[in-house]
Design a protein around this motif. Structure first.
Motif, PDB file in Angstrom:
ATOM      1  N   LYS A 197       4.162  92.184  51.188  1.00  0.00           N
ATOM      2  CA  LYS A 197       4.587  90.789  50.964  1.00  0.00           C
ATOM      3  C   LYS A 197       5.971  90.549  51.549  1.00  0.00           C
ATOM      4  O   LYS A 197       6.235  89.494  52.128  1.00  0.00           O
ATOM      5  N   ALA A 198       6.855  91.536  51.424  1.00  0.00           N
ATOM      6  CA  ALA A 198       8.226  91.360  51.918  1.00  0.00           C
ATOM      7  C   ALA A 198       8.254  91.217  53.444  1.00  0.00           C
ATOM      8  O   ALA A 198       8.982  90.385  53.987  1.00  0.00           O
ATOM      9  N   LEU A 199       7.440  92.022  54.140  1.00  0.00           N
ATOM     10  CA  LEU A 199       7.442  91.933  55.613  1.00  0.00           C
ATOM     11  C   LEU A 199       6.805  90.616  56.064  1.00  0.00           C
ATOM     12  O   LEU A 199       7.276  89.975  57.012  1.00  0.00           O
ATOM     13  N   HIS A 200       5.767  90.216  55.354  1.00  0.00           N
ATOM     14  CA  HIS A 200       5.123  88.946  55.655  1.00  0.00           C
ATOM     15  C   HIS A 200       6.124  87.804  55.481  1.00  0.00           C
ATOM     16  O   HIS A 200       6.223  86.899  56.316  1.00  0.00           O
ATOM     17  N   TRP A 201       6.893  87.894  54.404  1.00  0.00           N
ATOM     18  CA  TRP A 201       7.906  86.870  54.127  1.00  0.00           C
ATOM     19  C   TRP A 201       8.963  86.864  55.227  1.00  0.00           C
ATOM     20  O   TRP A 201       9.347  85.809  55.734  1.00  0.00           O
ATOM     21  N   LEU A 202       9.409  88.082  55.612  1.00  0.00           N
ATOM     22  CA  LEU A 202      10.461  88.198  56.629  1.00  0.00           C
ATOM     23  C   LEU A 202       9.999  87.591  57.961  1.00  0.00           C
ATOM     24  O   LEU A 202      10.762  86.904  58.644  1.00  0.00           O
ATOM     25  N   ALA A 203       8.729  87.835  58.300  1.00  0.00           N
ATOM     26  CA  ALA A 203       8.185  87.288  59.542  1.00  0.00           C
ATOM     27  C   ALA A 203       8.196  85.764  59.472  1.00  0.00           C
ATOM     28  O   ALA A 203       8.663  85.085  60.396  1.00  0.00           O
ATOM     29  N   LYS A 204       7.723  85.246  58.343  1.00  0.00           N
ATOM     30  CA  LYS A 204       7.680  83.777  58.189  1.00  0.00           C
ATOM     31  C   LYS A 204       9.070  83.180  58.282  1.00  0.00           C
ATOM     32  O   LYS A 204       9.279  82.136  58.906  1.00  0.00           O
ATOM     33  N   PHE A 205      10.015  83.875  57.671  1.00  0.00           N
ATOM     34  CA  PHE A 205      11.400  83.423  57.690  1.00  0.00           C
ATOM     35  C   PHE A 205      11.905  83.333  59.129  1.00  0.00           C
ATOM     36  O   PHE A 205      12.754  82.521  59.453  1.00  0.00           O
ATOM     37  N   ASN A 206      11.332  84.209  59.980  1.00  0.00           N
ATOM     38  CA  ASN A 206      11.722  84.204  61.392  1.00  0.00           C
ATOM     39  C   ASN A 206      10.727  83.419  62.249  1.00  0.00           C
ATOM     40  O   ASN A 206      10.568  83.686  63.451  1.00  0.00           O
ATOM     41  N   ASP A 207      10.017  82.499  61.578  1.00  0.00           N
ATOM     42  CA  ASP A 207       9.078  81.600  62.269  1.00  0.00           C
ATOM     43  C   ASP A 207       7.960  82.320  63.000  1.00  0.00           C
ATOM     44  O   ASP A 207       7.548  81.903  64.085  1.00  0.00           O
ATOM     45  N   CYS A 208       7.494  83.435  62.462  1.00  0.00           N
ATOM     46  CA  CYS A 208       6.297  84.033  63.057  1.00  0.00           C
ATOM     47  C   CYS A 208       5.387  84.493  61.919  1.00  0.00           C
ATOM     48  O   CYS A 208       5.831  84.634  60.772  1.00  0.00           O
ATOM     49  N   GLU A 209       4.123  84.666  62.227  1.00  0.00           N
ATOM     50  CA  GLU A 209       3.209  85.084  61.159  1.00  0.00           C
ATOM     51  C   GLU A 209       2.609  86.434  61.517  1.00  0.00           C
ATOM     52  O   GLU A 209       2.149  86.634  62.649  1.00  0.00           O
ATOM     53  N   LEU A 210       2.624  87.361  60.560  1.00  0.00           N
ATOM     54  CA  LEU A 210       1.969  88.653  60.775  1.00  0.00           C
ATOM     55  C   LEU A 210       0.551  88.529  60.224  1.00  0.00           C
ATOM     56  O   LEU A 210       0.324  88.734  59.025  1.00  0.00           O
ATOM     57  N   LYS A 211      -0.388  88.196  61.086  1.00  0.00           N
ATOM     58  CA  LYS A 211      -1.745  87.898  60.620  1.00  0.00           C
ATOM     59  C   LYS A 211      -2.422  89.126  60.038  1.00  0.00           C
ATOM     60  O   LYS A 211      -3.182  89.040  59.078  1.00  0.00           O
ATOM     61  N   THR A 212      -2.156  90.300  60.620  1.00  0.00           N
ATOM     62  CA  THR A 212      -2.808  91.519  60.120  1.00  0.00           C
ATOM     63  C   THR A 212      -2.320  91.844  58.711  1.00  0.00           C
ATOM     64  O   THR A 212      -3.094  92.235  57.845  1.00  0.00           O
TER      65      THR A 212
END
Ligand code: UGA
Length: 444
Positions: free
Chosen positions: A264-279
């Motif tokens: 969840k934390a990495l997913h959040w970090l990606a979103k925060f940086n305007d990208c989505e980790l779909k996997t």
């Protein structure tokens, strides 16, 4: 070297004890005074194989304290090993890391290297350095290093002393020199990089393992539909060294204090940086559904669990620990209780922790036999060796209705095929050797 470790959870205490084992003088700091008293008596506050033995063996090299001055005034190295729990939005709560950083900055009186060992989002070590510099009381030189850990609960000591690699995120030659000195007795290969990459390695590694588990769980669910056996499939995949056989055990999902939080934390970090980790998003979703997979299977037999005698074997998120964090038992048992089931549980180590959450509505048993006696369905949530080694014929003999729904594939299908039971597992065919099972339970 004189090393202080802030935080005495899995990461902090295990790191401290292993550093002492290699000859360093270690001071463990924790704000919890009761815990400090307990550890001073040579007792481990967490269940971890070999930990207490090493605490006792190295007692002359380890001190425990709640006093900031004693911990932070004069060490060569300070290790930050405090928790980074999940916030409501999925991001990591860094409050404890920052509290320690501020506190040590105000206390420290000589040059020192600060290691961030807690699992933290990329960029945190930079912030820690800034925070320390902003709060320094004395004129001293501070280096900040990212040095994530890769220990698993249950094998934490072994994982630390025989780690596959030591990741060192350093920004200066001096910091690298100190790290090499600290780890000189470990004989483990280094991965030397900058701090941001070191922080990323930790999340990327954990999330890849979580993804691997969610992948095999999805394959397992499909295996059930098409008549394939996930264990054979995993073996066939895993023998390819590019894939590797570990972390391909299908089950009811990953739990614990790391994978759920770190995905969840990495997913959040990606979103925060305007990208989505779909996997990673998919791994999280698959895992959430997988945790309730046994209930989906049980619905074939029970419309409702009202008045059903349910046996539960295994409560912890995995064997070898008393830790219940994110354990599937915590998602499933409330459903049984809400529907009015009578629930008996057994776990060799985790029962006391579970009792704190469910003090009265559940019956806690001392043995597997006592738990399954007269039960109409038995759920297995953790693959404890005692369950794996349990005589499978006893389910047929002791249960009122021998329906075993196993979330950890504890028994070989050949063995289950010879027992007088109905046996459901993950990614494998259903064994149905007890003809009346279905009608007994649906006649309620
Ligand atoms: C995990 C990592 O394995 C460690 O490398 C890492 O250092 C640690 O997180 C951390 O970040 O501190 P841990 O959470 O202790 O360690 O436990 P694991 O053994 O990795 O198991 C996690 C979950 O995955 C358990 O619920 C387990 O049942 C499940 N799992 C594991 C599977 O469902 N299938 C598998 O094949 C393997």
């Amino acid at each position: 070297m004189k090393i202080s470790v802030a935080g005495t959870g899995y990461v902090g205490l295990v790191t401290a004890v292993c550093l002492a084992e290699k000859g360093h003088l270690v001071t463990c700091f924790d704000i919890d005074k009761n815990k400090i008293e307990y550890m001073t008596e040579g007792k481990a506050p967490i269940f971890e194989q070999g930990l207490e033995e090493l605490m006792i063996k190295n007692k002359d090299r380890i001190k425990y304290t709640s006093d900031h001055d004693e911990a932070y005034r004069h060490p060569d190295v300070i290790v930050i090993g405090v928790g980074t729990p999940e916030k409501k939005d999925g991001s990591a709560n860094l409050q404890y890391v920052y509290d320690v950083s501020r506190q040590l900055a105000q206390t420290i009186e000589n040059d020192c290297t600060v290691i961030v060992k807690s699992t933290v989002p990329v960029g945190t070590s930079d912030k820690v350095e800034q925070l320390i510099r902003d709060n320094l009381k004395h004129h001293v030189n501070i280096e900040v290093v990212s040095n994530p850990e890769f220990l698993s609960q249950g094998t934490a000591i072994k994982d630390t002393l025989n780690a596959s690699r030591i990741v060192l995120g350093v920004e200066t030659p001096r910091a690298l020199e100190v790290m090499k000195q600290m780890y000189s007795e470990f004989n483990i290969p280094y991965v030397i990089t900058n701090r941001n990459s070191a922080e990323m390695i930790k999340y990327a590694a954990n999330d890849f393992l979580a993804l691997k588990i969610s992948y095999i769980n999805e394959i397992a669910n499909l295996c059930e539909l098409v008549g394939a056996n996930v264990e054979d499939v995993a073996r066939g995949m895993g023998m390819d060294p590019r894939i590797g056989g570990r972390f391909l055990n299908a089950g009811i999902g990953y739990g614990g204090s790391c994978f759920p939080k770190d995905t969840k934390a990495l997913h959040w970090l990606a979103k925060f940086n305007d990208c989505e980790l779909k996997t990673i998003k998919a791994a999280i979703e698959v895992n959430e559904n997988q945790k309730l997979r046994l209930i989906t299977k049980a619905r074939k037999y029970f419309d409702s669990f009202h008045n059903i005698n349910i046996a539960v074997l295994g409560l912890t998120f995995k064997p070898g620990t008393d830790d219940l964090r994110e354990a599937p038992s915590l998602d499933n048992i409330p459903v049984f209780l809400e529907e009015g089931a009578k629930v008996k549980v057994w776990d060799p180590i985790g029962a006391n922790n579970f009792r704190r959450k469910f003090p009265s509505e559940i019956m806690y048993c001392e043995s597997i036999e006592e738990t399954i006696k007269d039960a109409e369905v038995c759920f297995i949530f953790t693959e404890w060796p005692e369950i794996r080694q349990f005589d499978i014929d006893k389910y047929g003999k002791l249960m009122k209705n021998p329906l075993v729904i196993d979330g950890r594939n504890c028994y070989a299908l050949e063995l289950a095929g010879e027992a007088r039971i109905v046996y459901e597992s993950i990614g494998r065919k259903t064994i149905s050797n007890y003809k009346n099972a279905y009608s007994v339970v649906t006649s309620k």
